[in-house]
Design a protein around this motif. Structure first.
Motif, PDB file in Angstrom:
ATOM      1  N   LEU A  36       0.832  -1.203   0.000  1.00  0.00           N
ATOM      2  CA  LEU A  36       0.000   0.000   0.000  1.00  0.00           C
ATOM      3  C   LEU A  36       0.868   1.255   0.000  1.00  0.00           C
ATOM      4  O   LEU A  36       0.588   2.223  -0.701  1.00  0.00           O
ATOM      5  N   VAL A  37       1.938   1.230   0.791  1.00  0.00           N
ATOM      6  CA  VAL A  37       2.845   2.375   0.849  1.00  0.00           C
ATOM      7  C   VAL A  37       3.500   2.611  -0.508  1.00  0.00           C
ATOM      8  O   VAL A  37       3.549   3.741  -1.020  1.00  0.00           O
ATOM      9  N   GLU A  39       2.482   1.619  -3.447  1.00  0.00           N
ATOM     10  CA  GLU A  39       1.473   1.988  -4.436  1.00  0.00           C
ATOM     11  C   GLU A  39       1.115   3.468  -4.351  1.00  0.00           C
ATOM     12  O   GLU A  39       0.787   4.103  -5.361  1.00  0.00           O
ATOM     13  N   ARG A  40       1.191   4.022  -3.128  1.00  0.00           N
ATOM     14  CA  ARG A  40       0.868   5.436  -2.939  1.00  0.00           C
ATOM     15  C   ARG A  40       2.051   6.346  -3.214  1.00  0.00           C
ATOM     16  O   ARG A  40       2.007   7.532  -2.896  1.00  0.00           O
ATOM     17  N   GLY A  41       3.142   5.793  -3.733  1.00  0.00           N
ATOM     18  CA  GLY A  41       4.267   6.634  -4.104  1.00  0.00           C
ATOM     19  C   GLY A  41       5.397   6.652  -3.104  1.00  0.00           C
ATOM     20  O   GLY A  41       6.417   7.319  -3.321  1.00  0.00           O
ATOM     21  N   ASP A  96      -8.616   6.052   4.909  1.00  0.00           N
ATOM     22  CA  ASP A  96      -8.382   6.414   3.509  1.00  0.00           C
ATOM     23  C   ASP A  96      -9.654   6.945   2.850  1.00  0.00           C
ATOM     24  O   ASP A  96      -9.612   7.891   2.052  1.00  0.00           O
ATOM     25  N   GLY A 100      -8.415  10.733   4.466  1.00  0.00           N
ATOM     26  CA  GLY A 100      -7.236  10.612   3.632  1.00  0.00           C
ATOM     27  C   GLY A 100      -6.091   9.929   4.361  1.00  0.00           C
ATOM     28  O   GLY A 100      -5.823  10.236   5.530  1.00  0.00           O
ATOM     29  N   ASN A 102      -2.129   8.810   4.888  1.00  0.00           N
ATOM     30  CA  ASN A 102      -0.735   9.155   4.613  1.00  0.00           C
ATOM     31  C   ASN A 102       0.168   8.181   5.364  1.00  0.00           C
ATOM     32  O   ASN A 102      -0.303   7.303   6.095  1.00  0.00           O
TER      33      ASN A 102
END
Length: 436
Positions: A36-37, A39-41, A96, A100, A102
């Motif tokens: 997940l981390v 994938e989020r950049g 999420d 949101g 982070n």
């Protein structure tokens, strides 16, 4: 004429079912959260931070986990542990979708979910003797099945996580994982066993209880020897799986072969743990323990020679098979030499030794590979493990593994521990163990 106690296998099935679900859920999370981390950049450093956020609480919490179990009660602690895991995993996609997500949120929620895992592990393990007694199983057989269940959970968990991520995405994967933890809560909630509550003499506090457990382990010569030997094994064995073999197969450009070798080790350990209950009926426990140590060391030296791939697979299976009985025998020593009132504290302390040994081994392995080179470092780790194993062979204290139990491994109903739920008379401790 005494009436044979009725056998009830349901409590044992419930405990092991919860163990499988909880272990599998943790295995899925170890894949899903870093994914997940990324994938989020986030980069590898961010993914490593999430992994550390789950590992550090385990190290800190494991030392006091047994005291927490004795303060809250075994069944209640297992319930709370899996409920907290379910809530923390479900909170990630929920956050999420609302405010949101982070990196900070992922780190905090991952740490929250991991902080009570050692207490949950300890609670289920301290429920095991009474569950085995109710089922009419020898405690050695139950220990073997329990360790095999853990091994199976962590063997299939990452694979299930990868499949779920590929089919439904990481967010939905976490919802499925949370549902699995929730089901584990329901299974433990249905357990009715003697000694599932707090012991008759719970610790006065977390620190006092932890010191009491440490003192008991250190004063018992067998438990002290088993703790030190298993610490050495973990410190020398885990870096092979986590550092040395990945470095070798990355250099070879063969990641699929890494997965096969690790799976061969895991599958072998599951079979070895299951076979340990059969083996102790034919061998002395001390004999099985030292043979397991020596064969593990010899097979690891063979693997460290980095032979052709088919031979590596063979050595990996032998390592797993040999290593499999070690944890069940260590559990047996704890269960039969510890008073009922201290069992949670002692199991927690012994577990914390292994949790501490793993990071120590990882810190050693990295510089060792850079200093000596991969093959020489691998041989150094394997050779040291073999030296430890051979040194254990003449240890007279290990003969105590075959002594009669100092304390029955299951509590008498209503006398050695508070019971949560009704307890049939047939569940009371009988001195002669059932034969399978």
């Amino acid at each position: 004429m005494s009436v044979p106690a009725p056998r009830r296998r349901l409590p044992l099935l419930l405990v092991e079912g919860a163990t499988l679900l909880s272990g599998t859920g943790n295995g899925v999370a170890t894949v899903a959260l870093p994914w997940l981390v990324l994938e989020r950049g986030g980069g590898p450093t961010a993914a490593g931070l999430v992994a550390a956020a789950t590992a550090l609480p385990l190290l800190i919490a494991s030392l006091v986990s047994g005291t927490v179990v004795d303060l809250l009660g075994r069944r209640r602690t297992a319930l709370f542990s899996d409920a907290l895991s379910a809530a923390s995993v479900a909170a990630i996609p929920l956050v999420d979708a609302t405010i949101g997500l982070n990196l900070a949120w992922i780190v905090v929620l991952a740490a929250l979910g991991a902080v009570f895992d050692p207490a949950g592990l300890t609670a289920r393990e301290t429920l095991l003797p009474a569950a085995a007694q109710a089922a009419g199983w020898r405690i050695e057989r139950a220990n073997g099945v329990h360790e095999a269940t853990w091994g199976l959970a962590f063997l299939v968990g990452p694979g299930i996580g990868g499949v779920l991520i590929a089919t439904i995405g990481p967010g939905s994967t976490l919802w499925v994982t949370a549902a699995g933890f929730a089901l584990a809560v329901l299974l433990i909630a249905a357990v009715r066993l003697p000694g599932a509550g707090r012991p008759e003499a719970p610790p006065a506090g977390v620190w006092q209880g932890t010191v009491e457990g440490l003192r008991f382990v250190w004063r018992d010569r067998l438990l002290r020897a088993v703790a030190l030997l298993t610490m050495a094994l973990v410190a020398l064995y885990l870096p092979v799986e986590g550092v040395v073999l990945p470095a070798y197969f990355v250099a070879e450009g063969a990641p699929a072969r890494l997965g096969s070798v690790l799976m061969a080790m895991s599958a072998g350990s599951i079979l070895g743990a299951l076979a340990s209950g059969w083996a102790v009926r034919r061998l002395r426990r001390r004999t099985l323990f030292v043979v397991a140590l020596v064969v593990t060391g010899l097979a690891l030296v063979g693997l460290a020679a980095l032979p052709p791939y088919p031979a590596m697979l063979t050595f990996a299976v032998v390592i797993g098979l040999a290593y499999g009985p070690i944890n069940p025998l260590a559990n047996y020593a704890m269960q039969t030499r510890t008073p009922e009132r201290l069992r949670g504290r002692v199991v927690g302390v012994m577990t914390s030794f292994s949790y501490a040994a793993g990071p120590a081994g990882y810190l050693l392995a990295g510089p060792l590979v850079e200093w000596l080179g991969l093959r020489a470092a691998f041989l150094a780790l394997a050779g040291t493990l073999l030296v430890v194993a051979v040194a254990a062979v003449p240890m007279r204290v290990l003969r105590a593994l075959d002594d009669p139990p100092r304390h029955p491994p299951a509590p008498p109903g209503g006398t050695s521990g508070r019971t949560e739920g009704p307890v049939p008379l047939g569940e009371q401790w009988a001195p002669s163990a059932h034969r399978d």
